[in-house]
Design an enzyme around this catalytic site. Structure first.
Site, mmCIF file in Angstrom:
data_model
loop_
_atom_site.group_PDB
_atom_site.id
_atom_site.type_symbol
_atom_site.label_atom_id
_atom_site.label_comp_id
_atom_site.label_asym_id
_atom_site.label_seq_id
_atom_site.Cartn_x
_atom_site.Cartn_y
_atom_site.Cartn_z
ATOM 1 N N LYS A 22 36.581 32.732 24.889
ATOM 2 C CA LYS A 22 36.496 34.149 25.161
ATOM 3 C C LYS A 22 35.133 34.850 25.022
ATOM 4 C CE LYS A 22 37.395 37.386 21.865
ATOM 5 N NZ LYS A 22 36.667 38.443 21.414
ATOM 6 N N ASN A 23 34.241 34.358 23.913
ATOM 7 C CA ASN A 23 32.803 35.087 23.595
ATOM 8 C C ASN A 23 31.959 34.341 24.460
ATOM 9 O OD1 ASN A 23 34.209 36.731 21.933
ATOM 10 N ND2 ASN A 23 33.773 35.837 20.160
ATOM 11 N N CYS A 116 38.102 45.733 18.260
ATOM 12 C CA CYS A 116 38.448 45.522 16.953
ATOM 13 C C CYS A 116 38.173 46.694 15.901
ATOM 14 C CB CYS A 116 38.018 44.305 16.295
ATOM 15 S SG CYS A 116 38.586 42.988 17.543
ATOM 16 N N ARG A 123 32.005 49.515 14.628
ATOM 17 C CA ARG A 123 31.200 48.502 15.102
ATOM 18 C C ARG A 123 30.101 49.322 15.696
ATOM 19 N NH1 ARG A 123 34.186 44.068 16.728
ATOM 20 N NH2 ARG A 123 32.681 43.072 17.119
ATOM 21 N N ASP A 308 34.774 34.297 12.365
ATOM 22 C CA ASP A 308 36.077 34.164 13.050
ATOM 23 C C ASP A 308 37.138 33.339 12.725
ATOM 24 O OD1 ASP A 308 34.211 35.113 16.181
ATOM 25 O OD2 ASP A 308 34.839 36.283 14.517
ATOM 26 N N ARG A 401 44.430 39.153 23.248
ATOM 27 C CA ARG A 401 43.228 39.448 23.696
ATOM 28 C C ARG A 401 42.245 38.391 23.721
ATOM 29 N NH1 ARG A 401 40.052 43.144 19.907
ATOM 30 N NH2 ARG A 401 38.565 42.643 21.397
HETATM 31 C C1 EPZ Z 1 30.226 38.801 18.343
HETATM 32 O O1 EPZ Z 1 30.390 40.145 18.004
HETATM 33 C C2 EPZ Z 1 31.616 38.312 18.722
HETATM 34 N N1 EPZ Z 1 31.975 39.089 19.648
HETATM 35 C C3 EPZ Z 1 32.455 38.432 17.235
HETATM 36 O O2 EPZ Z 1 33.899 37.969 17.758
HETATM 37 C C4 EPZ Z 1 31.949 37.789 16.137
HETATM 38 O O3 EPZ Z 1 32.860 38.039 15.080
HETATM 39 C C5 EPZ Z 1 30.558 38.027 15.933
HETATM 40 O O4 EPZ Z 1 29.827 38.023 17.075
HETATM 41 C C6 EPZ Z 1 29.886 37.427 14.927
HETATM 42 O O5 EPZ Z 1 29.685 36.041 15.329
HETATM 43 C C7 EPZ Z 1 31.824 38.705 21.095
HETATM 44 O O6 EPZ Z 1 31.007 37.946 21.154
HETATM 45 C C8 EPZ Z 1 32.411 39.674 22.000
HETATM 46 P P1 EPZ Z 1 27.477 40.867 15.677
HETATM 47 P P2 EPZ Z 1 29.162 41.085 17.642
HETATM 48 O O7 EPZ Z 1 26.507 41.877 16.402
HETATM 49 O O8 EPZ Z 1 27.905 40.845 18.430
HETATM 50 C C9 EPZ Z 1 26.269 44.252 12.969
HETATM 51 C C10 EPZ Z 1 36.151 37.854 17.837
HETATM 52 O O9 EPZ Z 1 36.976 37.873 17.322
HETATM 53 N N2 EPZ Z 1 25.601 45.023 14.152
HETATM 54 O O10 EPZ Z 1 26.785 39.441 15.626
HETATM 55 O O11 EPZ Z 1 29.458 42.416 18.058
HETATM 56 C C11 EPZ Z 1 27.689 44.297 12.919
HETATM 57 O O12 EPZ Z 1 28.423 45.538 12.552
HETATM 58 C C12 EPZ Z 1 34.868 38.801 17.575
HETATM 59 O O13 EPZ Z 1 36.189 37.230 18.922
HETATM 60 C C13 EPZ Z 1 24.890 46.206 13.880
HETATM 61 O O14 EPZ Z 1 24.837 46.784 12.831
HETATM 62 O O15 EPZ Z 1 28.858 40.935 16.143
HETATM 63 C C14 EPZ Z 1 27.991 43.114 12.338
HETATM 64 O O16 EPZ Z 1 28.078 43.363 10.676
HETATM 65 C C15 EPZ Z 1 34.999 39.711 16.408
HETATM 66 N N3 EPZ Z 1 24.429 46.951 14.889
HETATM 67 C C16 EPZ Z 1 26.618 42.256 12.177
HETATM 68 O O17 EPZ Z 1 25.734 43.057 13.039
HETATM 69 C C17 EPZ Z 1 24.590 46.594 16.097
HETATM 70 O O18 EPZ Z 1 24.004 47.042 17.267
HETATM 71 C C18 EPZ Z 1 26.683 40.871 13.108
HETATM 72 O O19 EPZ Z 1 27.702 41.258 14.234
HETATM 73 C C19 EPZ Z 1 25.160 45.368 16.400
HETATM 74 C C20 EPZ Z 1 25.793 44.656 15.375
#
Ligand code: EPZ
Length: 421
Positions: A22-23, A116, A123, A308, A401
Site C-alpha cells: 500500500k505504502n 488515520c 497528522r 506499523d 484500506r
Molecule cells: C508513513 O506515514 C506511512 N504511510 C505510515 O503507515 C507509517 O506508519 C509511517 O510512514 C512511519 O513508517 C504512508 O506511507 C502513506 P512519517 P508518514 O511522516 O510518512 C511526524 C499505515 O498504517 N510528522 O514518517 O505520514 C508524524 O506525526 C501508515 O500504512 C510531522 O511531525 O509518517 C510522525 O510522528 C500509518 N510533520 C513522524 O513524523 C510532518 O510534516 C513520522 O511520521 C510529517 C510527519
C-alpha cells in the site's frame, strides 16, 4: 457498516500470498503526474486507499484504466491542480499529490489530509510546507485548513529534515525530480518504498542517487518519460501474517514477499523462540515449542522495528511468557487501541502514551470491538483468531484500506472469519 465476525482458536495452516505494498502504491500513483507519457503500474493491491488515489487522480483530469491489479495512467491532459477536499479527506496518502502538482504546474491547492487518527493533531504536515517553501513556493492557508501553494519559479533546494518523515522525504524527492538544478536532501527516511520510488523515477529519466540512505542528491530534469512499475511486496502484510502464525502456533507459508524488508522482526522472532526459515520471496513460520519468550521492542524508522508492526506484535506478546515493554516512538496515539485488547483478557499496563507493559501469557476471549486504524484493525483480527469464542470487529473500512480480501485469504488457511454488512 460491514463488520468481521470471527470464531477463534481454529487450527490455521497453509499458504498465504502477500499483496503489493500500500505504502508504495500510494506514492507511485501520484508520481504519474510528473510525466506526460504512458504509465503502467502492476501488482497494485486492490484496497480502498488505492481506489481513493485513483478517484483523486481522475478528478484532476487523468485517464486511467484499472483492473484491480494493473493500471494504465495518462496524465497528459491534467489541467486542474486543486485536490477535491471530500476525496482528499479520506486518506493521508492524498498529500502525495501536492508535490508533483507543484513541480508540474507551479501551483497546488489542497486540504489538510485525512486518514488515520494515530498522530497528534491530525497528522501534521509542517515538514511538507517547509519543503515546498525550500523550493521557493509561497503558501497561503485559507479558511478551514485549505492550503494554496504557488511558486513563480521553483528552484532546487538544500534541505535538512528536522525529523525523519517517510512521506515528506518522498514528496520532496518527487518534486525535485523535475525542478532544474541539484537538490540535496539530508536526514531522509530510508524505507524500502523510498528506494522503490527512486528506482522507478530513474527508469523514467530522473537522476536520483542515495535513496535508502540519509542523504539523497536529485539532479532535476526538464521532463521524465514513460514508466512501468511493479509494486514491491507489502512488508507490513508480511510481518502481520508472520506474527499471526507465531501467535496461533501455526505452520504458515507466506509467499510473494520480501523477508529482507522485515529483518528486525525476524531477529526478534529468533530471540523469542519462533521457528522459521526464509528465502528471497518466501517465509515459512513453523509450529514449535510454546510459550514464546517475552521481548521488549522500541519502534524506529527503517530499518528499525516498523511502527506499523507494533500493534500485531503487542498481540503476540500477550501470548509470550514474561513481561515485555512496548515503546512506540513514532506516534503518540498508536497504543490507545490496547485498551480493547485488555477487554479481551490481556494484561496490559499503559505507562504513558508511548509505552505499555504486557504480562503474558494470558488467554484472550472474544469481544465486540471497533477498528480505530488499519494496523490496530489487523491486530484485533489476529487477537480474534486466537481468542476463545466470538469476536466482532466494526469499522472494517479501516482494515479494507490496507488489506486486500483479508477474510478470503484467512479463510483459505482455516480461519472462521466472515464479513457481514
Ligand atoms: C508513513 O506515514 C506511512 N504511510 C505510515 O503507515 C507509517 O506508519 C509511517 O510512514 C512511519 O513508517 C504512508 O506511507 C502513506 P512519517 P508518514 O511522516 O510518512 C511526524 C499505515 O498504517 N510528522 O514518517 O505520514 C508524524 O506525526 C501508515 O500504512 C510531522 O511531525 O509518517 C510522525 O510522528 C500509518 N510533520 C513522524 O513524523 C510532518 O510534516 C513520522 O511520521 C510529517 C510527519
Amino acid at each position: 457498516m460491514p463488520k468481521f465476525i470471527i470464531n477463534g482458536k481454529k487450527p490455521l495452516s497453509g499458504q498465504i500470498a502477500v499483496s503489493g505494498a500500500k505504502n508504495s502504491a500510494l506514492k507511485i500513483i501520484p508520481a504519474s503526474i510528473l510525466s506526460t507519457e504512458k504509465i503502467t503500474i502492476k501488482n497494485l493491491p486492490n484496497i480502498e486507499d488505492v481506489t481513493r488515489s485513483f478517484e483523486v487522480l481522475t478528478d484532476l483530469g487523468a485517464k486511467i484504466t484499472y483492473n484491480g491489479s494493473e493500471a494504465n495512467i495518462d496524465t497528459s491532459n491534467i489541467a486542474n491542480n486543486e485536490l477535491n477536499a471530500k476525496m482528499a479527506d479520506k486518506f493521508r496518502g492524498s498529500i502525495m499529490f501536492v508535490g508533483p502538482l507543484l513541480a508540474r504546474f507551479g501551483e497546488a491547492k489542497f486540504p489538510h489530509p485525512g486518514g488515520c487518527v494515530i498522530g497528534a493533531g491530525g497528522r501534521p504536515i509542517d515538514l511538507f510546507l517547509e519543503g515546498y517553501r525550500a523550493f521557493g513556493a509561497e503558501i497561503k492557508e485559507e479558511s478551514g485548513k485549505f492550503y494554496h501553494i504557488k511558486a513563480k519559479h521553483l528552484q532546487a533546494a538544500e534541505y535538512f529534515f528536522p525529523l525523519v518523515s517517510v512521506t515528506a522525504t518522498e514528496s520532496m524527492m518527487m518534486t525535485a525530480s523535475i525542478i532544474p538544478g541539484t537538490t540535496i536532501l539530508k536526514n531522509c527516511a530510508m524505507e524500502p518504498e523510498i528506494s522503490a520510488l527512486a528506482d522507478y523515477l530513474n527508469t523514467q529519466g530522473a537522476q536520483i542517487s542515495g535513496a535508502g540512505t540519509p542523504i539523497m542528491v536529485i539532479k532535476g530534469q526538464n521532463k521524465i518519460g514513460a514508466g512501468e512499475f511493479t509494486v514491491i511486496p507489502d512488508r507490513i502484510e508480511t510481518g502481520s501474517f508472520a506474527i499471526l502464525a507465531a501467535a496461533a502456533n501455526a505452520n504458515l507459508e507466506i509467499i510473494n514477499c520480501q523477508p529482507e524488508h522485515i529483518m528486525t522482526l525476524l531477529k526478534i522472532m529468533e530471540r523469542i523462540g519462533v521457528d522459521f526459515e526464509y528465502g528471497r520471496d518466501w517465509l515459512k513460520i513453523k509450529k514449535g515449542k510454546r510459550p514464546l519468550k517475552a521481548h521488549d521492542i522500541k519502534t524506529h524508522e527503517y530499518p528499525g522495528f516498523a511502527t506499523d508492526l507494533q500493534s500485531p506484535y503487542v498481540v503476540l506478546m500477550t501470548q509470550a511468557q514474561g513481561i515485555s515493554l512496548i515503546h512506540e516512538t513514532i506516534y503518540d496515539r498508536r497504543l490507545l487501541w490496547t485498551d480493547m485488547l485488555s477487554q479481551m483478557g490481556a494484561s496490559i499496563i499503559m505507562c504513558d502514551p508511548h509505552r505499555v507493559v504486557i504480562q503474558g501469557p494470558t488467554p484472550l476471549f472474544g469481544k465486540r470491538l471497533i477498528s480505530p486504524d488499519l494496523r490496530a484493525g489487523i491486530a484485533l483480527v489476529i487477537a480474534g483468531l486466537i481468542a476463545e469464542g466470538r469476536t466482532e470487529i466494526d469499522n472494517v473500512y479501516q482494515i479494507d484500506r490496507g488489506y486486500e480480501k483479508l477474510e478470503e485469504r484467512l479463510r483459505k488457511i482455516g480461519a472462521d472469519i466472515s464479513r457481514v454488512e
